[in-house]
Write an enzyme that holds these catalytic residues in place. Structure first.
Site, PDB file in Angstrom:
ATOM      1  N   LYS A  25      13.744  19.947  -0.520  1.00 51.89           N
ATOM      2  CA  LYS A  25      12.453  19.236  -0.394  1.00 51.89           C
ATOM      3  C   LYS A  25      12.620  17.999   0.483  1.00 51.89           C
ATOM      4  CE  LYS A  25      11.009  16.403  -3.831  1.00 51.89           C
ATOM      5  NZ  LYS A  25      10.651  15.032  -3.432  1.00 51.89           N
ATOM      6  N   ASN A  26      13.675  17.224   0.228  1.00 49.81           N
ATOM      7  CA  ASN A  26      13.813  15.920   0.883  1.00 49.81           C
ATOM      8  C   ASN A  26      14.394  16.006   2.284  1.00 49.81           C
ATOM      9  OD1 ASN A  26      12.641  14.931  -1.372  1.00 49.81           O
ATOM     10  ND2 ASN A  26      14.500  14.026  -2.241  1.00 49.81           N
ATOM     11  N   ARG A 100       3.947   9.914  -1.579  1.00 47.53           N
ATOM     12  CA  ARG A 100       4.501   8.762  -0.877  1.00 47.53           C
ATOM     13  C   ARG A 100       5.123   9.186   0.448  1.00 47.53           C
ATOM     14  NH1 ARG A 100       7.270   3.938  -1.141  1.00 47.53           N
ATOM     15  NH2 ARG A 100       9.333   4.073  -0.177  1.00 47.53           N
ATOM     16  N   CYS A 124       4.553   5.295  -7.557  1.00 44.53           N
ATOM     17  CA  CYS A 124       4.582   6.425  -8.478  1.00 44.53           C
ATOM     18  C   CYS A 124       5.359   5.943  -9.704  1.00 44.53           C
ATOM     19  CB  CYS A 124       5.130   7.657  -7.805  1.00 44.53           C
ATOM     20  SG  CYS A 124       6.855   7.910  -8.004  1.00 44.53           S
ATOM     21  N   ARG A 129       7.908   1.024  -5.303  1.00 48.69           N
ATOM     22  CA  ARG A 129       8.219   1.763  -4.079  1.00 48.69           C
ATOM     23  C   ARG A 129       7.543   1.153  -2.845  1.00 48.69           C
ATOM     24  NH1 ARG A 129       8.883   7.599  -5.450  1.00 48.69           N
ATOM     25  NH2 ARG A 129      10.126   7.666  -3.561  1.00 48.69           N
ATOM     26  N   ASP A 313      18.280  10.958  -8.150  1.00 44.31           N
ATOM     27  CA  ASP A 313      17.393  12.085  -8.479  1.00 44.31           C
ATOM     28  C   ASP A 313      17.991  13.027  -9.511  1.00 44.31           C
ATOM     29  OD1 ASP A 313      16.008  12.463  -5.124  1.00 44.31           O
ATOM     30  OD2 ASP A 313      15.617  11.049  -6.749  1.00 44.31           O
ATOM     31  N   ILE A 335      19.012   2.187  -7.907  1.00 46.34           N
ATOM     32  CA  ILE A 335      18.148   2.500  -6.779  1.00 46.34           C
ATOM     33  C   ILE A 335      16.696   2.133  -7.077  1.00 46.34           C
ATOM     34  CG2 ILE A 335      17.369   4.294  -5.179  1.00 46.34           C
ATOM     35  CD1 ILE A 335      20.391   3.808  -5.033  1.00 46.34           C
ATOM     36  N   ARG A 405       5.919  19.847  -7.908  1.00 47.77           N
ATOM     37  CA  ARG A 405       6.090  19.118  -6.641  1.00 47.77           C
ATOM     38  C   ARG A 405       7.435  19.433  -6.002  1.00 47.77           C
ATOM     39  NH1 ARG A 405       4.709  12.918  -6.810  1.00 47.77           N
ATOM     40  NH2 ARG A 405       5.290  13.316  -4.662  1.00 47.77           N
TER      41      ARG A 405
HETATM   42  C1  EPZ Z   1      13.838   9.223  -0.992  1.00 48.45           C
HETATM   43  O1  EPZ Z   1      12.777   8.375  -1.400  1.00 48.45           O
HETATM   44  C2  EPZ Z   1      13.653  10.513  -1.771  1.00 48.45           C
HETATM   45  N1  EPZ Z   1      12.373  11.116  -1.419  1.00 48.45           N
HETATM   46  C3  EPZ Z   1      13.695  10.214  -3.276  1.00 48.45           C
HETATM   47  O2  EPZ Z   1      13.573  11.449  -3.968  1.00 48.45           O
HETATM   48  C4  EPZ Z   1      15.051   9.590  -3.590  1.00 48.45           C
HETATM   49  O3  EPZ Z   1      15.096   9.246  -4.957  1.00 48.45           O
HETATM   50  C5  EPZ Z   1      15.261   8.328  -2.744  1.00 48.45           C
HETATM   51  O4  EPZ Z   1      15.117   8.664  -1.338  1.00 48.45           O
HETATM   52  C6  EPZ Z   1      16.629   7.721  -2.951  1.00 48.45           C
HETATM   53  O5  EPZ Z   1      17.624   8.655  -2.667  1.00 48.45           O
HETATM   54  C7  EPZ Z   1      12.274  11.808  -0.257  1.00 48.45           C
HETATM   55  O6  EPZ Z   1      13.224  11.919   0.507  1.00 48.45           O
HETATM   56  C8  EPZ Z   1      10.954  12.450   0.033  1.00 48.45           C
HETATM   57  P1  EPZ Z   1      14.340   4.829  -0.590  1.00 48.45           P
HETATM   58  P2  EPZ Z   1      12.489   6.983  -0.611  1.00 48.45           P
HETATM   59  O7  EPZ Z   1      13.512   4.307   0.529  1.00 48.45           O
HETATM   60  O8  EPZ Z   1      12.744   7.177   0.831  1.00 48.45           O
HETATM   61  C9  EPZ Z   1      13.264   0.428  -2.099  1.00 48.45           C
HETATM   62  C10 EPZ Z   1      12.655  12.946  -5.507  1.00 48.45           C
HETATM   63  O9  EPZ Z   1      12.600  13.007  -6.753  1.00 48.45           O
HETATM   64  N2  EPZ Z   1      12.520   0.302  -0.833  1.00 48.45           N
HETATM   65  O10 EPZ Z   1      15.770   5.188  -0.331  1.00 48.45           O
HETATM   66  O11 EPZ Z   1      11.185   6.487  -1.056  1.00 48.45           O
HETATM   67  C11 EPZ Z   1      12.614   1.427  -3.040  1.00 48.45           C
HETATM   68  O12 EPZ Z   1      11.594   0.796  -3.794  1.00 48.45           O
HETATM   69  C12 EPZ Z   1      12.415  11.620  -4.813  1.00 48.45           C
HETATM   70  O13 EPZ Z   1      12.893  13.930  -4.754  1.00 48.45           O
HETATM   71  C13 EPZ Z   1      12.007  -0.950  -0.488  1.00 48.45           C
HETATM   72  O14 EPZ Z   1      12.161  -1.923  -1.221  1.00 48.45           O
HETATM   73  O15 EPZ Z   1      13.634   6.077  -1.256  1.00 48.45           O
HETATM   74  C14 EPZ Z   1      13.757   1.880  -3.889  1.00 48.45           C
HETATM   75  O16 EPZ Z   1      13.950   0.924  -4.925  1.00 48.45           O
HETATM   76  C15 EPZ Z   1      12.234  10.471  -5.803  1.00 48.45           C
HETATM   77  N3  EPZ Z   1      11.330  -1.068   0.684  1.00 48.45           N
HETATM   78  C16 EPZ Z   1      14.950   1.833  -2.925  1.00 48.45           C
HETATM   79  O17 EPZ Z   1      14.550   1.003  -1.833  1.00 48.45           O
HETATM   80  C17 EPZ Z   1      11.143  -0.002   1.537  1.00 48.45           C
HETATM   81  O18 EPZ Z   1      10.521  -0.179   2.606  1.00 48.45           O
HETATM   82  C18 EPZ Z   1      15.347   3.204  -2.386  1.00 48.45           C
HETATM   83  O19 EPZ Z   1      14.215   3.765  -1.795  1.00 48.45           O
HETATM   84  C19 EPZ Z   1      11.654   1.250   1.154  1.00 48.45           C
HETATM   85  C20 EPZ Z   1      12.352   1.389  -0.029  1.00 48.45           C
END
Ligand code: EPZ
Length: 424
Positions: A25-26, A100, A124, A129, A313, A335, A405
């Site tokens: 998915k990701n 998102r 979410c 996020r 995850d 995370i 999802r």
């Molecule tokens: C990706 O989400 C994945 N989703 C998530 O999988 C996964 O948990 C996450 O990466 C971490 O590995 C997809 O790839 C579609 P991040 P993403 O930006 O990109 C903070 C699942 O279940 N942050 O690495 O949203 C954020 O709040 C999903 O498949 C900021 O502060 O994750 C979080 O605390 C859930 N500002 C941390 O960084 C930003 O601009 C990591 O988020 C962006 C993120």
């Protein structure tokens, strides 16, 4: 959204056998967004048939892209995407609230059209996020960004300009968004403190097959040499390491013996190491990983980290395993701010989980007892399915739209391993 769909799971079956793992998915989600970077066709194989991909395809259609399914091949569902000239650069709240990942469209649309109007993505259940790293990076590449009336309006006169970007945190989405913005920018972009997940390497491979010049994905510095235009591409999405890990965790919690087939074993290293700490036996080969669960799991400690650390995850699923392990486990979630929502539901099943900020203490009990529970989110919902597989009696899990999802044919795949699970 309230839907009637629920899973009814009977506890006590040992899961045995082989399960074919779907495309990631990701990896599929950013790759589908990247297809917009050319007006030419993208043939993308092994895309999972799940709700989030369906939403992304609907967004692409609304933007004016032609989207069609390819005849089913042996590598899962194939898609043909032909963006053409792209009718619009607007993504409405009906999509961003649901998913998102629609934020991934900012990079490609800015690079292709020089403008995008996207409604602020809904948070979410796993924390606020924010998207500040995405917006700041795009501004550094020359985009003008305004946020008003719940929309983000980004535009750039002419082309984005390559530059150095440093991410405060190795954000997966921000790394991917900036890679996609940079491939058509004027000059070189360097992304420092980049996320290193395998899905980012898959995106780099897709972009380079389009004619982009991206180097370094999988390490913490990614370099992109901007090009004028990108062209036709054919690509097969990597297998889903989190889906695979979830089925291996199902073997662990049911004293079972399951082989996840069609995987990249090294992507499962951290997950298998943790399962071994809890008493499982693991084996792997070219494209498969096998887990045999013990009579009783042993408690262990877990800290989620960016790849190659233990993936967040898989954290809720591991909490379900710890709930029936012998001893006390400590979970640290580094995370996301609020990824312990499953604790409350596990307590309803007889689990003993206490959470404080980013730390959870899980005292294993000999057995959970089936009850009616509700999915708070995707991976948390899977944790409840795993708990139900091991609980005494029957567990009913509501709001499984969250599970839809990210997991393709979950009940068929679990049923094929001997689980008694029905969708009601
Ligand atoms: C990706 O989400 C994945 N989703 C998530 O999988 C996964 O948990 C996450 O990466 C971490 O590995 C997809 O790839 C579609 P991040 P993403 O930006 O990109 C903070 C699942 O279940 N942050 O690495 O949203 C954020 O709040 C999903 O498949 C900021 O502060 O994750 C979080 O605390 C859930 N500002 C941390 O960084 C930003 O601009 C990591 O988020 C962006 C993120």
């Amino acid at each position: 959204m309230k839907t009637l769909d629920r899973y009814v799971v009977a506890g006590g079956n040992r899961l045995q056998g082989k399960v074919a793992i779907s495309g990631a998915k990701n990896a599929a989600l950013p790759i589908l967004a990247a297809a917009l970077l050319t007006s030419d066709e993208s043939l993308i194989h092994n895309t999972p048939v799940i709700r989030d991909v369906g939403v992304m395809l609907e967004i692409l259609r609304r933007l004016g892209a032609q989207v069609e399914e390819l005849p089913e091949g042996e590598t899962g569902r194939g898609l043909r995407i032909v963006p053409g000239a792209l009718a619009s650069g607007e993504v409405g709240a009906d999509f961003t609230r649901e998913m998102r990942s629609s934020i991934f469209l900012m990079g490609p649309l800015l690079a292709r059209l020089g403008k995008i109007r996207i409604s602020y993505p809904g948070g979410c259940a796993i924390g606020p996020r924010p998207i500040d790293f995405h917006l700041r990076g795009l501004e550094q590449l020359g985009a003008k960004i305004e946020e008003r009336f719940g929309f983000i309006e980004a535009s750039v006169p002419g082309r984005l300009k390559g530059t150095e970007v440093y991410l405060d945190f190795p954000s997966v989405g921000a790394t991917e968004n900036l890679m996609m913005a940079a491939v058509l920018a004027d000059g070189v972009t360097v992304i420092r403190n980049a996320a290193r997940e395998p899905e980012i390497v898959d995106l780099q491979n897709f972009l380079n097959r389009m004619g982009a010049k991206v180097r370094g994905a999988g390490m913490d510095v990614i370099r992109v040499q901007g090009t004028e235009a990108l062209g036709r591409v054919e690509h097969t999405v990597i297998p889903d390491r989190i889906e695979a890990g979830t089925f291996l965790a199902a073997a662990a919690i049911t004293k079972g013996d399951v082989t996840a087939a069609g995987v990249i074993p090294e992507h499962l290293d951290a997950i298998c190491a943790k399962l071994r700490e809890m008493g499982c036996i693991t084996e792997d080969g070219e494209d498969w990983v096998r887990v045999i669960g013990p009579e009783r799991l042993k408690a262990t400690d877990l800290k989620t980290l960016p790849y190659p650390g233990f993936p967040t995850d898989m954290q809720p699923q591991m909490m379900a395993l710890m709930s029936v392990a012998e001893g006390t486990s400590i979970v640290t979630e580094t995370i996301f701010e609020n990824r312990f929502k499953v604790a409350e539901e596990l307590r309803r099943l007889g689990g003993n989980v206490k959470t404080e900020g980013r730390t959870a203490v899980v005292q294993g009990v000999p057995q959970l007892s089936g009850a009616r529970v509700e999915c708070p989110a995707l991976r948390e919902g899977m944790a409840l399915v795993l708990a139900g597989l091991a609980a005494e009696g029957t567990t009913t899990i509501d709001q499984i739209v969250h599970i839809d999802r990210g997991y393709q044919n979950l009940d068929q795949k679990l049923g094929g391993l001997g689980a008694t699970i029905t969708r009601g």
